[in-house]
Design an enzyme around this catalytic site. Structure first.
Site, PDB file in Angstrom:
ATOM      1  N   SER A 277      48.097  48.653  50.495  1.00  0.00           N
ATOM      2  CA  SER A 277      48.571  48.622  52.003  1.00  0.00           C
ATOM      3  C   SER A 277      49.700  50.679  52.038  1.00  0.00           C
ATOM      4  CB  SER A 277      50.986  48.001  51.844  1.00  0.00           C
ATOM      5  OG  SER A 277      50.559  47.820  50.084  1.00  0.00           O
ATOM      6  N   HIS A 307      45.878  41.588  46.851  1.00  0.00           N
ATOM      7  CA  HIS A 307      46.857  42.896  46.352  1.00  0.00           C
ATOM      8  C   HIS A 307      48.210  41.727  47.146  1.00  0.00           C
ATOM      9  CE1 HIS A 307      49.005  46.364  47.000  1.00  0.00           C
ATOM     10  NE2 HIS A 307      49.055  46.847  48.022  1.00  0.00           N
ATOM     11  N   HIS A 353      44.254  45.162  37.064  1.00  0.00           N
ATOM     12  CA  HIS A 353      45.146  46.076  37.973  1.00  0.00           C
ATOM     13  C   HIS A 353      44.290  47.109  38.665  1.00  0.00           C
ATOM     14  CE1 HIS A 353      48.114  48.866  39.681  1.00  0.00           C
ATOM     15  NE2 HIS A 353      48.325  48.219  39.862  1.00  0.00           N
ATOM     16  N   ARG A 362      57.498  45.967  35.900  1.00  0.00           N
ATOM     17  CA  ARG A 362      57.380  45.561  36.679  1.00  0.00           C
ATOM     18  C   ARG A 362      57.373  44.106  36.685  1.00  0.00           C
ATOM     19  NH1 ARG A 362      53.961  47.237  41.856  1.00  0.00           N
ATOM     20  NH2 ARG A 362      52.349  47.031  40.059  1.00  0.00           N
ATOM     21  N   ASP A 408      53.182  40.291  39.921  1.00  0.00           N
ATOM     22  CA  ASP A 408      52.825  39.260  40.378  1.00  0.00           C
ATOM     23  C   ASP A 408      52.748  37.673  39.994  1.00  0.00           C
ATOM     24  OD1 ASP A 408      52.653  40.034  43.161  1.00  0.00           O
ATOM     25  OD2 ASP A 408      50.785  40.835  42.750  1.00  0.00           O
TER      26      ASP A 408
HETATM   27  N1  NMX Z   1      40.376  37.347  37.073  1.00  0.00           N
HETATM   28  C1  NMX Z   1      39.652  36.408  37.049  1.00  0.00           C
HETATM   29  N2  NMX Z   1      38.582  37.723  36.948  1.00  0.00           N
HETATM   30  C2  NMX Z   1      38.890  39.534  36.939  1.00  0.00           C
HETATM   31  C3  NMX Z   1      40.723  39.039  36.741  1.00  0.00           C
HETATM   32  C4  NMX Z   1      40.855  38.779  36.675  1.00  0.00           C
HETATM   33  N3  NMX Z   1      43.141  38.153  37.112  1.00  0.00           N
HETATM   34  N4  NMX Z   1      40.704  40.679  36.624  1.00  0.00           N
HETATM   35  C5  NMX Z   1      39.354  41.373  36.937  1.00  0.00           C
HETATM   36  N5  NMX Z   1      38.819  40.108  37.196  1.00  0.00           N
HETATM   37  C6  NMX Z   1      37.099  40.513  37.132  1.00  0.00           C
HETATM   38  C7  NMX Z   1      36.418  41.715  38.566  1.00  0.00           C
HETATM   39  O1  NMX Z   1      36.733  40.733  39.540  1.00  0.00           O
HETATM   40  C8  NMX Z   1      35.413  42.053  38.119  1.00  0.00           C
HETATM   41  O2  NMX Z   1      34.323  41.214  38.438  1.00  0.00           O
HETATM   42  P1  NMX Z   1      33.142  42.128  38.933  1.00  0.00           P
HETATM   43  O3  NMX Z   1      32.731  42.559  38.166  1.00  0.00           O
HETATM   44  O4  NMX Z   1      32.650  40.052  38.870  1.00  0.00           O
HETATM   45  O5  NMX Z   1      33.571  41.759  40.547  1.00  0.00           O
HETATM   46  C9  NMX Z   1      35.826  42.472  36.954  1.00  0.00           C
HETATM   47  O6  NMX Z   1      36.444  41.751  35.982  1.00  0.00           O
HETATM   48  C10 NMX Z   1      36.394  44.004  36.491  1.00  0.00           C
HETATM   49  O7  NMX Z   1      37.468  44.200  37.444  1.00  0.00           O
HETATM   50  P2  NMX Z   1      38.613  45.366  37.240  1.00  0.00           P
HETATM   51  O8  NMX Z   1      37.674  47.116  36.895  1.00  0.00           O
HETATM   52  O9  NMX Z   1      39.145  45.171  35.694  1.00  0.00           O
HETATM   53  O10 NMX Z   1      39.088  45.187  38.165  1.00  0.00           O
HETATM   54  P3  NMX Z   1      39.602  45.544  39.809  1.00  0.00           P
HETATM   55  O11 NMX Z   1      39.946  47.210  39.479  1.00  0.00           O
HETATM   56  O12 NMX Z   1      38.208  45.451  40.239  1.00  0.00           O
HETATM   57  O13 NMX Z   1      40.148  44.862  40.470  1.00  0.00           O
HETATM   58  C11 NMX Z   1      42.444  43.539  40.621  1.00  0.00           C
HETATM   59  C12 NMX Z   1      41.837  44.758  40.672  1.00  0.00           C
HETATM   60  C13 NMX Z   1      43.653  43.831  40.567  1.00  0.00           C
HETATM   61  C14 NMX Z   1      41.891  42.787  41.995  1.00  0.00           C
HETATM   62  C15 NMX Z   1      41.640  42.184  39.528  1.00  0.00           C
HETATM   63  O14 NMX Z   1      42.288  42.550  38.575  1.00  0.00           O
HETATM   64  C16 NMX Z   1      42.566  40.756  40.425  1.00  0.00           C
HETATM   65  O15 NMX Z   1      41.478  40.493  41.173  1.00  0.00           O
HETATM   66  N6  NMX Z   1      43.206  40.941  39.846  1.00  0.00           N
HETATM   67  C17 NMX Z   1      43.967  39.264  40.187  1.00  0.00           C
HETATM   68  C18 NMX Z   1      44.639  39.133  41.699  1.00  0.00           C
HETATM   69  C19 NMX Z   1      46.090  40.001  41.432  1.00  0.00           C
HETATM   70  O16 NMX Z   1      46.382  39.712  40.376  1.00  0.00           O
HETATM   71  N7  NMX Z   1      45.732  40.811  42.383  1.00  0.00           N
HETATM   72  C20 NMX Z   1      47.225  42.006  42.461  1.00  0.00           C
HETATM   73  C21 NMX Z   1      47.324  43.276  41.919  1.00  0.00           C
HETATM   74  C22 NMX Z   1      48.549  43.521  41.576  1.00  0.00           C
HETATM   75  N8  NMX Z   1      49.077  43.842  44.089  1.00  0.00           N
HETATM   76  O17 NMX Z   1      49.674  43.095  43.746  1.00  0.00           O
HETATM   77  O18 NMX Z   1      48.486  43.951  44.302  1.00  0.00           O
HETATM   78  C1  MLT Z   2      50.846  47.587  43.633  1.00  0.00           C
HETATM   79  O1  MLT Z   2      52.460  47.405  44.054  1.00  0.00           O
HETATM   80  O2  MLT Z   2      50.727  47.981  45.415  1.00  0.00           O
HETATM   81  C2  MLT Z   2      49.867  47.082  43.860  1.00  0.00           C
HETATM   82  O3  MLT Z   2      50.200  46.853  42.076  1.00  0.00           O
HETATM   83  C3  MLT Z   2      48.870  47.639  42.953  1.00  0.00           C
HETATM   84  C4  MLT Z   2      48.240  48.800  42.853  1.00  0.00           C
HETATM   85  O4  MLT Z   2      49.030  49.114  42.449  1.00  0.00           O
HETATM   86  O5  MLT Z   2      46.804  49.113  43.293  1.00  0.00           O
END
Ligand code: NMX
Ligand code: MLT
Length: 471
Positions: A277, A307, A353, A362, A408
């Site tokens: 964002s 996100h 993350h 947080r 979250d």
């Molecule tokens: N559950 C399942 N798989 C996960 C998770 C999770 N919570 N977190 C990471 N992975 C997987 C990810 O999908 C990826 O799989 P693949 O190689 O098959 O595509 C692998 O682990 C490596 O990912 P990372 O490098 O650890 O994480 P990345 O930086 O790509 O993504 C998020 C970060 C936040 C998108 C990821 O951790 C996620 O999808 N979390 C759950 C959704 C979430 O809580 N999002 C909110 C973030 C905070 N916010 O408010 O924005």
């Molecule tokens: C945020 O607050 O924007 C989330 O934790 C995602 C991020 O920092 O990448």
């Protein structure tokens, strides 16, 4: 005179956080001095020239300094680890979490003015800090609260525009539509059309940003009341602070919910510049699109489930656990449920993350709030159990870089406890909060004259050729 007031503020601040680690550098102390300006715009007017000079000096003296190498993984991996943006309001450390202008969340809780002694920080105080780098006095915060109240009136056409959407449309769609409808009042756009000199861009940007920050809670509350409370709108209160007024307009007036909303807005306000964002807002703003257009674009990014929408997903997922297994679920059953989610190709929302490599502070501060106010709530206890169960499972998966909970994972159960149970609405709360951080940087973008953002992209063929040549 103001020098002596500065010194006395400084010593008050020192005694207020006297217990803290002495890693604070003198730069941090200078940063925390407040001034006697009660008006935020005048405060900024004073600071901007020295920051413009600072940037000029960095460009002139260090323009060629290397900040790291870019490899193929970074290009294909969502630009992780690539330093590529200037973002003043906050900085994220993978291990420590967020610092707003150098202050951690516990430091903000100690230093920023509260509604009553020992209470949660007032988001207006955080906005002052994000914009100026200085901890405001209570008088400055009160003055800013008042200014935001006077800017909060939303034109009627905005409500009509939202009303044109089906009441079942996702709350983020309705909210974002409302923000787009606010855009017709943009001072920046009008000034640009009239031919404003670029050295003055920040002034109408400031006007737009302050009005936008003031008006988004009103628009957001309208969406909530339209969707869930038969359209019975609640007018803003004429003396409440920003967070409390937002809770009030949503229909929640208990002192604890007002405190929760102050904390919620503060901790969700900013998370440096690279998140989807913030980066989107900054990117769109770099085309000199006005702050309304830029912030609406940012909200569309926040509405994605990886996100901001993750806060909705977390509560829905927790409720699905309870529906299937009951509130008194055993650790083994919970572990099975987590594996079932993963095996069906879904993510466990609220964990992981892109930058953080530890539990999100947080999350921790929301946990502390829950321990203080709702220790026996069954959903809070389930969230605590997830903290034990999920990280080892994600670690076992072998590819997740950060198995710990993020912001979250916790917010939904707190809101749910106080009666804000409609999970699909949660990302709107995140969006209102994020206006503080994104708008702060948008003002600095224009004040510093930051250029159009335009990174280079390449094709797979280009990459293959470059790699063969490199090898
Ligand atoms: N559950 C399942 N798989 C996960 C998770 C999770 N919570 N977190 C990471 N992975 C997987 C990810 O999908 C990826 O799989 P693949 O190689 O098959 O595509 C692998 O682990 C490596 O990912 P990372 O490098 O650890 O994480 P990345 O930086 O790509 O993504 C998020 C970060 C936040 C998108 C990821 O951790 C996620 O999808 N979390 C759950 C959704 C979430 O809580 N999002 C909110 C973030 C905070 N916010 O408010 O924005
Ligand atoms: C945020 O607050 O924007 C989330 O934790 C995602 C991020 O920092 O990448």
């Amino acid at each position: 005179m103001s020098f002596f007031r500065g010194l006395s503020n400084l010593s008050k601040l020192r005694s207020r956080i006297g217990q803290q680690s002495c890693s604070n550098t003198s730069a941090r102390w200078i940063q925390m001095q407040s001034s006697s300006n009660l008006d935020l715009r005048s405060e900024l007017q004073e600071i901007i020239p020295e920051q413009q000079e600072r940037l000029k000096k960095i460009k002139k003296e260090y323009g060629n300094v290397q900040l790291g190498n870019i490899n193929v993984d970074m290009v294909l991996g969502g630009m992780r680890g690539m330093t590529g943006l200037l973002w003043e309001p906050s900085l994220l450390d993978p291990e420590e979490g967020i610092r707003f202008r150098g202050l951690s969340i516990p430091e903000c809780q100690k230093l920023l003015p509260a509604s009553s002694p020992g209470g949660e920080p007032l988001p207006e105080g955080l906005l002052w800090l994000l914009l100026t780098g200085k901890v405001p006095s209570k008088e400055q915060v009160d003055s800013l609260s008042k200014e935001l109240r006077t800017r909060a009136s939303v034109p009627d056409h905005v409500y009509k525009t939202i009303d044109a959407l089906p009441v079942t449309a996702h709350p983020m769609t309705q909210f974002c539509t409302g923000v787009m409808a606010l855009q017709v009042q943009s001072e920046f756009q009008k000034a640009y059309e009239k031919g404003i000199h670029k050295s003055k861009f920040w002034e109408p940007a400031y006007e737009d940003c302050l009005s936008l920050i003031a008006q988004v809670p009103v628009v957001a509350a309208y969406v909530y009341r339209r969707m869930y409370k038969n359209g019975q709108k609640i007018e803003p209160h004429d003396s409440l602070d920003y967070g409390a007024n937002f809770a009030h307009m949503l229909g929640f007036d208990s002192p604890q919910m007002l405190e929760l909303m102050r904390l919620y807005v503060t901790i969700h306000s900013d998370h440096e510049g690279g998140n989807v964002s913030a980066h989107t807002g900054h990117l769109v703003g770099s085309a000199l699109s006005d702050p309304y257009l830029s912030f609406a674009a940012a909200l569309n990014g926040l509405a994605g489930p990886l996100h901001g929408l993750a806060n909705q997903e977390v509560l829905l997922w927790i409720k699905s656990v309870v529906d299937e297994c009951g509130e008194n679920i055993s650790t083994e059953q919970l572990k099975d449920y987590v594996w079932k989610t993963l095996n069906s190709g879904k993510v466990v929302p609220g964990f992981g993350h892109g930058v953080l490599r530890k539990t999100d502070p947080r999350y921790t501060c929301q946990r502390e709030f829950a321990l203080k106010h709702l220790p026996n709530d069954p959903l809070f206890q389930l969230v605590s159990k997830l903290y034990e169960v999920v990280p080892p499972v994600l670690t076992e998966l072998g590819k997740v870089k950060n198995p710990w909970p993020n912001v979250d994972a916790h917010s939904g159960v707190l809101l749910n406890y106080y009666g804000l149970t409609e999970a699909r609405y949660y990302t709107v709360l995140f969006g209102v909060s994020r206006s503080l951080g994104i708008c702060s940087q948008l003002i600095w973008d224009r004040a510093l004259g930051l250029p159009l953002e335009r990174p280079k992209s390449v094709t797979m063929e280009w990459l293959e050729k470059a790699c063969k040549k490199g090898a």
